[in-house]
Scaffold this motif. Structure first.
Motif, PDB file in Angstrom:
ATOM      1  N   ASN A 280       2.856   5.478  -3.675  1.00 31.58           N
ATOM      2  CA  ASN A 280       1.926   6.498  -4.134  1.00 31.58           C
ATOM      3  C   ASN A 280       1.894   6.554  -5.656  1.00 31.58           C
ATOM      4  O   ASN A 280       0.877   6.899  -6.255  1.00 31.58           O
ATOM      5  CB  ASN A 280       2.332   7.870  -3.599  1.00 31.58           C
ATOM      6  CG  ASN A 280       1.930   8.058  -2.148  1.00 31.58           C
ATOM      7  OD1 ASN A 280       0.978   7.445  -1.682  1.00 31.58           O
ATOM      8  ND2 ASN A 280       2.663   8.887  -1.447  1.00 31.58           N
ATOM      9  N   SER A 281       3.022   6.219  -6.256  1.00 32.60           N
ATOM     10  CA  SER A 281       3.098   6.258  -7.720  1.00 32.60           C
ATOM     11  C   SER A 281       2.063   5.322  -8.330  1.00 32.60           C
ATOM     12  O   SER A 281       1.379   5.671  -9.301  1.00 32.60           O
ATOM     13  CB  SER A 281       4.507   5.858  -8.178  1.00 32.60           C
ATOM     14  OG  SER A 281       5.492   6.668  -7.571  1.00 32.60           O
ATOM     15  N   GLY A 282       1.932   4.116  -7.764  1.00 29.46           N
ATOM     16  CA  GLY A 282       0.990   3.147  -8.298  1.00 29.46           C
ATOM     17  C   GLY A 282      -0.440   3.641  -8.232  1.00 29.46           C
ATOM     18  O   GLY A 282      -1.212   3.495  -9.194  1.00 29.46           O
ATOM     19  N   TYR A 283      -0.826   4.241  -7.101  1.00 23.94           N
ATOM     20  CA  TYR A 283      -2.205   4.717  -6.972  1.00 23.94           C
ATOM     21  C   TYR A 283      -2.447   6.007  -7.747  1.00 23.94           C
ATOM     22  O   TYR A 283      -3.558   6.260  -8.205  1.00 23.94           O
ATOM     23  CB  TYR A 283      -2.580   4.849  -5.496  1.00 23.94           C
ATOM     24  CG  TYR A 283      -3.224   3.571  -4.986  1.00 23.94           C
ATOM     25  CD1 TYR A 283      -4.594   3.452  -4.877  1.00 23.94           C
ATOM     26  CD2 TYR A 283      -2.438   2.460  -4.688  1.00 23.94           C
ATOM     27  CE1 TYR A 283      -5.186   2.273  -4.449  1.00 23.94           C
ATOM     28  CE2 TYR A 283      -3.017   1.272  -4.267  1.00 23.94           C
ATOM     29  CZ  TYR A 283      -4.398   1.186  -4.153  1.00 23.94           C
ATOM     30  OH  TYR A 283      -4.983   0.010  -3.751  1.00 23.94           O
ATOM     31  N   PHE A 284      -1.420   6.823  -7.934  1.00 23.48           N
ATOM     32  CA  PHE A 284      -1.558   7.971  -8.826  1.00 23.48           C
ATOM     33  C   PHE A 284      -1.857   7.478 -10.238  1.00 23.48           C
ATOM     34  O   PHE A 284      -2.739   8.010 -10.930  1.00 23.48           O
ATOM     35  CB  PHE A 284      -0.276   8.810  -8.802  1.00 23.48           C
ATOM     36  CG  PHE A 284      -0.381  10.102  -9.566  1.00 23.48           C
ATOM     37  CD1 PHE A 284      -0.825  11.248  -8.945  1.00 23.48           C
ATOM     38  CD2 PHE A 284      -0.051  10.164 -10.915  1.00 23.48           C
ATOM     39  CE1 PHE A 284      -0.941  12.453  -9.653  1.00 23.48           C
ATOM     40  CE2 PHE A 284      -0.164  11.349 -11.630  1.00 23.48           C
ATOM     41  CZ  PHE A 284      -0.611  12.492 -10.988  1.00 23.48           C
ATOM     42  N   MET A 285      -1.149   6.410 -10.660  1.00 24.99           N
ATOM     43  CA  MET A 285      -1.381   5.838 -11.980  1.00 24.99           C
ATOM     44  C   MET A 285      -2.783   5.243 -12.101  1.00 24.99           C
ATOM     45  O   MET A 285      -3.415   5.316 -13.162  1.00 24.99           O
ATOM     46  CB  MET A 285      -0.334   4.768 -12.274  1.00 24.99           C
ATOM     47  CG  MET A 285       1.071   5.314 -12.493  1.00 24.99           C
ATOM     48  SD  MET A 285       1.170   6.408 -13.938  1.00 24.99           S
ATOM     49  CE  MET A 285       0.757   5.242 -15.232  1.00 24.99           C
ATOM     50  N   LEU A 286      -3.305   4.660 -11.030  1.00 24.93           N
ATOM     51  CA  LEU A 286      -4.653   4.111 -11.082  1.00 24.93           C
ATOM     52  C   LEU A 286      -5.683   5.206 -11.350  1.00 24.93           C
ATOM     53  O   LEU A 286      -6.686   4.974 -12.029  1.00 24.93           O
ATOM     54  CB  LEU A 286      -4.980   3.387  -9.777  1.00 24.93           C
ATOM     55  CG  LEU A 286      -4.279   2.036  -9.570  1.00 24.93           C
ATOM     56  CD1 LEU A 286      -4.540   1.504  -8.176  1.00 24.93           C
ATOM     57  CD2 LEU A 286      -4.732   1.020 -10.630  1.00 24.93           C
TER      58      LEU A 286
END
Length: 567
Positions: A280-286
């Motif tokens: 989820n961290s990666g898509y929050f960053m996106l």
């Protein structure tokens, strides 16, 4: 039962989801199909997820007081969405009729025609068969385990079936229809991926550039992580929703900096690009990347550039859901689930949508040039690693590629499966955690393609007196032999959760307690065996027969945990 560990694809797809687990026959069908394809590979099983100790959901946290000893397999992690029926489920009680459908009206988005697809005649009795199947949930287990939500089937861009069941609010007579708004959890990521690819196609984002090019204040490790890594879940950034400190968003909006602080300074799980793990961290960053590049809030960019062209007027990040999310408590009664502010999830899982809008979303993704060019649409559904592309899990069966995704946050779970080869899409939205939408989507897809499905398994309970229940009370510790056998299958840190369990009696009920994970009501089924009233595959069996209890066996799919009673 199965002796081999799960594949990486099964393990990680399982980690993607939500509250409850699929029926046991469903898991066996999936595992049998994968075995037939010869695709098993070694890997560790995340015990906390398989045993329901953390209620696996890509965006969410443990549901307090609900400790299901459960094992699951995700529908699309099988060898296609329609493997041969194994016939493993023999418990088939009478099918009860479903509640009347709330909405049968077709939904038409104002879109150009999609590409031609192979002819497929849907069953003439599709609605009746879906009603009978969905109506079987809760027939033995009670109201808390009935399905509350909506089921949709799309063919060639048109919503040909939409059935609403149950209530949007359990405490009120509030029907569910094609326009009822549900939180969709990590289905949000299918939209986030489109937003990023749009910016790439406009020459504003380089997928192979480091994250720090677009988010300069990200820590130095952002020079090693590319945008592509984030899109494909190969960044190695731990998922912040798995963290023990994920306690934000319950009472107020959350600043992006507060969410970033949970994960951006901790060690990577692996070197970027070398492995796959849902983050989820990666898509929050996106989402933050889109804001930096487009110079507007992510919710606004999504609405103007993705949702509006698709004709989706009732979807977005931060919208209020009209279906109230529910979970079942330790007394197996549905209660409202505590909700987080959508800012805690952002581009990872912050969206709300409807059945009608998801039909429009499917049509938009089948219409080149509407939200993405065909080349980019194909790129999204091209596997990069572990059956994942960009924003979609991808499998292939006789119909062609199947793009699918699960999602869930507190009190909600959802699944969409898009058969790219024959124009069929199935989606299921639920406002409870008691029924797993993956299982329903899988079986409704079977029905839509002319297959037969069995109703969900729900065991019959046998009543025991308080004195009889006392035979099973005690504290049980994992045997040394079981510990050694499981060490190669289960992650070390998570094995600690089942090292010791306590079985106790309160009145005429027997309970199992796993430390730090709460209590779970055990239901007697005869021969010293108990089941749990969530849709799990686990059976608890005490032994030896006819003698004082000395051990407890927890059989969960292919995993067996033997615990010895402590003096």
């Amino acid at each position: 039962m199965h002796d081999e560990p799960r594949t990486d694809a099964e393990r990680r797809a399982l980690a993607a989801f939500t509250a409850a687990e699929p029926p046991p026959d469903f898991a066996d069908r999936v595992l049998a199909a994968v075995a037939a394809e010869g695709q098993r590979e070694p890997g560790h099983v995340p015990l906390g997820r398989l045993f329901g100790l953390g209620w696996p959901r890509l965006a969410g946290v443990a549901a307090a007081g609900v400790v299901a000893v459960a094992v699951a397999a995700v529908a699309a992690a099988s060898a296609g969405w329609m493997p041969a029926w194994t016939g493993l489920s023999r418990h088939v009680p009478e099918v009860m009729p479903a509640e009347p459908a709330r909405d049968d009206a077709p939904v038409t988005a104002a879109l150009p025609p999609g590409p031609p697809t192979p002819a497929l005649a849907l069953p003439a009795d599709l609605a009746d068969r879906v009603d009978a199947y969905v109506g079987a949930f809760g027939r033995n287990y009670g109201d808390a385990f009935k399905f509350h939500g909506v089921v949709g089937v799309v063919k060639d861009g048109e919503l040909v079936l939409t059935r609403g069941y149950g209530r949007a609010d359990i405490e009120r007579d509030s029907p569910i229809d094609a326009d009822t708004k549900f939180k969709i959890g990590s289905l949000t990521q299918t939209f986030t991926a489109v937003a990023v690819l749009q910016l790439r196609d406009r020459g504003l984002v380089d997928l192979d550039a480091p994250v720090r090019k677009y988010i300069p204040d990200y820590p130095a490790l952002g020079n090693r992580i590319t945008v592509r890594h984030l899109l494909t879940h190969t960044s190695g950034i731990p998922s912040y929703t798995d963290a023990a400190v994920f306690a934000v968003g319950h009472t107020r909006a959350v600043a992006a900096a507060d969410v970033r602080a949970i994960f951006q300074d901790i060690e990577l799980e692996f070197a970027p690009g070398t492995d796959f793990d849902l983050s989820n961290s990666g898509y929050f960053m996106l989402g933050l990347l889109v804001e930096q590049v487009a110079r507007q809030p992510f919710a606004d960019y999504l609405r103007e550039n993705v949702l509006a062209p698709a004709g989706m007027k009732n979807s977005g990040v931060g919208l209020a859901a009209t279906a109230l999310g529910h979970e079942f408590d330790e007394n197996e009664v549905l209660v409202p689930a505590a909700q987080r502010h959508p800012s805690a999830y952002g581009a990872a899982a912050g969206m709300v949508s409807t059945a009608a809008d998801l039909a429009r979303w499917d049509r938009a993704l089948r219409t080149p040039g509407l939200v993405l060019a065909q080349k980019s649409l194909d790129e999204m559904t091209t596997v990069v690693r572990d059956e994942y592309g960009m924003g979609w899990f991808v499998r292939t069966d006789a119909t062609g590629p199947i793009a699918w995704h699960p999602g869930g946050v507190e009190g909600y779970n959802a699944t969409i499966a898009r058969f790219l080869g024959d124009g069929v899409t199935v989606f299921v939205l639920a406002n409870t955690e008691a029924v797993d939408t993956r299982a329903i989507a899988y079986d409704v897809a079977q029905i839509a393609h002319g297959g037969d499905v069995a109703p969900p398994r729900e065991y019959d309970e046998i009543r025991l007196s308080s004195a009889q229940l006392g035979r099973y009370v005690g504290t049980f510790a994992l045997t040394e032999t079981s510990h050694k056998q499981l060490k190669g299958l289960v992650e070390d840190g998570e094995l600690l959760a089942i090292e010791q369990v306590r079985v106790f009696r309160t009145g005429d009920r027997l309970w199992m307690n796993v430390p730090e994970h709460g209590d779970k009501w055990m239901h007697f089924m005869g021969d010293d065996r108990f089941f749990f009233k969530d849709p799990s595959a686990t059976i608890a069996e005490f032994g030896p027969p006819g003698a004082p209890v000395a051990h407890l066996t927890l059989q969960s799919g292919e995993l067996r945990f033997i615990l010895k009673k402590k003096e």
